[in-house]
Write a protein that holds these residues in place. Structure first.
Motif, PDB file in Angstrom:
ATOM      1  N   GLY A 169       0.992   8.771 -29.888  1.00 15.16           N
ATOM      2  CA  GLY A 169       1.539  10.114 -29.762  1.00 15.16           C
ATOM      3  C   GLY A 169       1.851  10.738 -31.111  1.00 15.16           C
ATOM      4  O   GLY A 169       1.629  11.936 -31.316  1.00 15.16           O
ATOM      5  N   ALA A 170       2.351   9.913 -32.043  1.00 11.32           N
ATOM      6  CA  ALA A 170       2.627  10.427 -33.383  1.00 11.32           C
ATOM      7  C   ALA A 170       1.344  10.877 -34.063  1.00 11.32           C
ATOM      8  O   ALA A 170       1.327  11.861 -34.814  1.00 11.32           O
ATOM      9  CB  ALA A 170       3.322   9.352 -34.215  1.00 11.32           C
ATOM     10  N   ARG A 171       0.268  10.174 -33.771  1.00  7.34           N
ATOM     11  CA  ARG A 171      -1.013  10.543 -34.379  1.00  7.34           C
ATOM     12  C   ARG A 171      -1.563  11.842 -33.787  1.00  7.34           C
ATOM     13  O   ARG A 171      -2.145  12.657 -34.490  1.00  7.34           O
ATOM     14  CB  ARG A 171      -2.021   9.398 -34.187  1.00  7.34           C
ATOM     15  CG  ARG A 171      -3.346   9.607 -34.919  1.00  7.34           C
ATOM     16  CD  ARG A 171      -3.119   9.698 -36.410  1.00  7.34           C
ATOM     17  NE  ARG A 171      -4.278  10.224 -37.094  1.00  7.34           N
ATOM     18  CZ  ARG A 171      -4.286  10.656 -38.351  1.00  7.34           C
ATOM     19  NH1 ARG A 171      -3.170  10.617 -39.053  1.00  7.34           N
ATOM     20  NH2 ARG A 171      -5.372  11.124 -38.906  1.00  7.34           N
ATOM     21  N   THR A 172      -1.380  12.059 -32.482  1.00  9.36           N
ATOM     22  CA  THR A 172      -1.874  13.288 -31.865  1.00  9.36           C
ATOM     23  C   THR A 172      -1.166  14.510 -32.430  1.00  9.36           C
ATOM     24  O   THR A 172      -1.745  15.595 -32.487  1.00  9.36           O
ATOM     25  CB  THR A 172      -1.679  13.254 -30.333  1.00  9.36           C
ATOM     26  OG1 THR A 172      -0.282  13.122 -30.028  1.00  9.36           O
ATOM     27  CG2 THR A 172      -2.437  12.093 -29.716  1.00  9.36           C
ATOM     28  N   ALA A 173       0.078  14.338 -32.868  1.00  8.46           N
ATOM     29  CA  ALA A 173       0.801  15.457 -33.473  1.00  8.46           C
ATOM     30  C   ALA A 173       0.159  15.885 -34.785  1.00  8.46           C
ATOM     31  O   ALA A 173       0.258  17.040 -35.197  1.00  8.46           O
ATOM     32  CB  ALA A 173       2.262  15.070 -33.711  1.00  8.46           C
ATOM     33  N   VAL A 174      -0.529  14.926 -35.453  1.00  7.56           N
ATOM     34  CA  VAL A 174      -1.195  15.235 -36.727  1.00  7.56           C
ATOM     35  C   VAL A 174      -2.577  15.829 -36.483  1.00  7.56           C
ATOM     36  O   VAL A 174      -2.968  16.816 -37.117  1.00  7.56           O
ATOM     37  CB  VAL A 174      -1.306  13.962 -37.590  1.00  7.56           C
ATOM     38  CG1 VAL A 174      -2.100  14.249 -38.864  1.00  7.56           C
ATOM     39  CG2 VAL A 174       0.075  13.435 -37.936  1.00  7.56           C
ATOM     40  N   ARG A 224       3.739   5.371 -28.177  1.00  7.52           N
ATOM     41  CA  ARG A 224       4.494   6.234 -29.087  1.00  7.52           C
ATOM     42  C   ARG A 224       3.752   6.384 -30.420  1.00  7.52           C
ATOM     43  O   ARG A 224       3.737   7.469 -31.013  1.00  7.52           O
ATOM     44  CB  ARG A 224       5.887   5.658 -29.311  1.00  7.52           C
ATOM     45  CG  ARG A 224       6.871   6.632 -29.957  1.00  7.52           C
ATOM     46  CD  ARG A 224       8.243   6.006 -30.120  1.00  7.52           C
ATOM     47  NE  ARG A 224       8.749   5.511 -28.859  1.00  7.52           N
ATOM     48  CZ  ARG A 224       9.083   4.249 -28.622  1.00  7.52           C
ATOM     49  NH1 ARG A 224       8.963   3.345 -29.588  1.00  7.52           N
ATOM     50  NH2 ARG A 224       9.549   3.881 -27.454  1.00  7.52           N
ATOM     51  N   GLY A 225       3.134   5.293 -30.877  1.00  2.00           N
ATOM     52  CA  GLY A 225       2.361   5.373 -32.109  1.00  2.00           C
ATOM     53  C   GLY A 225       1.167   6.304 -31.973  1.00  2.00           C
ATOM     54  O   GLY A 225       0.874   7.092 -32.879  1.00  2.00           O
ATOM     55  N   TRP A 279      -3.875  12.886 -26.156  1.00  4.86           N
ATOM     56  CA  TRP A 279      -3.629  11.441 -26.219  1.00  4.86           C
ATOM     57  C   TRP A 279      -4.885  10.673 -25.832  1.00  4.86           C
ATOM     58  O   TRP A 279      -5.231   9.688 -26.473  1.00  4.86           O
ATOM     59  CB  TRP A 279      -2.477  11.102 -25.284  1.00  4.86           C
ATOM     60  CG  TRP A 279      -2.073   9.659 -25.305  1.00  4.86           C
ATOM     61  CD1 TRP A 279      -1.131   9.092 -26.111  1.00  4.86           C
ATOM     62  CD2 TRP A 279      -2.592   8.595 -24.497  1.00  4.86           C
ATOM     63  NE1 TRP A 279      -1.021   7.750 -25.853  1.00  4.86           N
ATOM     64  CE2 TRP A 279      -1.907   7.413 -24.859  1.00  4.86           C
ATOM     65  CE3 TRP A 279      -3.562   8.528 -23.493  1.00  4.86           C
ATOM     66  CZ2 TRP A 279      -2.168   6.187 -24.268  1.00  4.86           C
ATOM     67  CZ3 TRP A 279      -3.828   7.305 -22.899  1.00  4.86           C
ATOM     68  CH2 TRP A 279      -3.138   6.157 -23.292  1.00  4.86           C
ATOM     69  N   GLN A 337      -1.843   3.533 -40.141  1.00  2.00           N
ATOM     70  CA  GLN A 337      -0.442   3.950 -40.128  1.00  2.00           C
ATOM     71  C   GLN A 337       0.487   2.765 -39.931  1.00  2.00           C
ATOM     72  O   GLN A 337       0.150   1.796 -39.264  1.00  2.00           O
ATOM     73  CB  GLN A 337      -0.230   4.959 -39.012  1.00  2.00           C
ATOM     74  CG  GLN A 337      -0.831   6.325 -39.289  1.00  2.00           C
ATOM     75  CD  GLN A 337      -0.469   7.313 -38.198  1.00  2.00           C
ATOM     76  OE1 GLN A 337      -0.425   6.962 -37.036  1.00  2.00           O
ATOM     77  NE2 GLN A 337      -0.228   8.540 -38.582  1.00  2.00           N
ATOM     78  N   GLY A 342       2.827   2.630 -37.962  1.00  2.00           N
ATOM     79  CA  GLY A 342       3.050   2.484 -36.536  1.00  2.00           C
ATOM     80  C   GLY A 342       2.135   1.477 -35.889  1.00  2.00           C
ATOM     81  O   GLY A 342       2.523   0.771 -34.945  1.00  2.00           O
TER      82      GLY A 342
END
Length: 302
Positions: A137-142, A134-135, A147, A4, A6
């Protein structure tokens, strides 16, 4: 899908920060002769090497697939991340421990300046850590994973390495402050040396964890059982599919998974129906962003 953006942002941000830190801490350590400041400077130098290795890996992993690498260059980041972990171990951990175990040298500079620099550096390390977290965290949303699970079992070694090295940098700040403060309060250089050793032990522990995590990725493992079960379930939900005899889902790069499955079709399924079912299975699987390659084999029921 490659690593990514990120991950690259986190690496570049951390690289700029630690480069400035290495210069400032190096000058301060040379002026004061403090072992703990020298250890912090070595950590920054080692961390800079870590970020360079990771950036090389992220650039190389972005190359498109070709005839010699039909699955792409995703696994290259595992190789460069392994180098980064070794660099952190030797350049940061071992060097700090050796410095701390050496002959103590009296501090010849201002303690107040040392405190100020360490606090400012710890704050900057905290900012870099926030960017890397934060990067993740963005991946956990996917992925829908926690975390912590993403950190330990995710397929992006750059994100893991930069997050753990930044966390170690933040923890080393209070250790450096404590060692410098005890040195000033008691006049005993032993506390300065002890702080250097503790920072070295911290870096050795973090690099050991990174080596273990990268070893698991280099072995081209399957996705975790929960993800494998979701893939199997997605296949069996497709109309015209009777079941799944076997599914293999192998990590081939950061957020890149190759899926191969033997899909069972109902008896007497004709060729057009079989083709429709296989196309529907492939389309369904490719909705998952991490699945980059799908290979399906239709088979009759056992």
């Amino acid at each position: 899908m490659s690593a990514q953006p990120g991950s690259r942002t986190s690496v570049i941000v951390t690289m700029v920060i630690v480069a400035a830190q290495a210069v400032v801490l190096g000058i301060l350590a040379a002026v004061t002769g403090s072992a703990i400041l020298y250890a912090s400077a070595m950590f920054s130098v080692a961390d800079l090497g870590v970020e360079v290795f990771l950036l090389i890996g992220l650039v190389r992993v972005a190359r498109p697939a070709d005839e010699r690498h039909p699955l792409g260059y995703g696994q290259e980041i595992f190789f460069w991340s392994l180098f980064a972990a070794v660099g952190l171990f030797v350049g940061g951990g071992v060097a700090s421990i050796v410095q701390g175990l050496g002959e103590p040298s009296a501090s010849g500079g201002s303690y107040a300046l040392g405190y100020l620099v360490i606090v400012l550096i710890t704050v900057s390390d905290g900012w870099a850590l926030a960017v890397s977290v934060r990067g993740l965290g963005a991946r956990t949303a996917v992925t829908g994973r926690s975390w912590w699970a993403e950190l330990l079992t995710g397929s992006d070694p750059a994100a893991k390495t930069v997050t753990l090295s930044n966390a170690a940098a933040v923890v080393s700040g209070p250790i450096a402050l404590a060692g410098l403060g005890l040195h000033q309060a008691t006049g005993d250089e032993l506390y300065d040396s002890l702080g250097s050793v503790l920072i070295g032990i911290l870096l050795v522990a973090v690099s050991g964890l990174l080596l273990r995590l990268n070893q698991n990725l280099i072995a081209a493992p399957s996705v975790d059982p929960a993800d494998l079960a979701r893939i199997r379930h997605a296949i069996t939900e497709v109309p015209g599919v009777a079941g799944v005899r076997r599914v293999i889902a192998v990590i081939v790069g950061p957020h890149q998974v190759m899926v191969a499955a033997r899909v069972t079709l109902p008896p007497a399924t004709d060729l057009p129906a079989a083709e429709r079912a296989m196309s529907a299975v492939e389309e369904r699987l490719r909705r998952r962003p991490e699945i980059s390659e799908v290979y399906l084999t239709p088979v009759a029921p056992e």
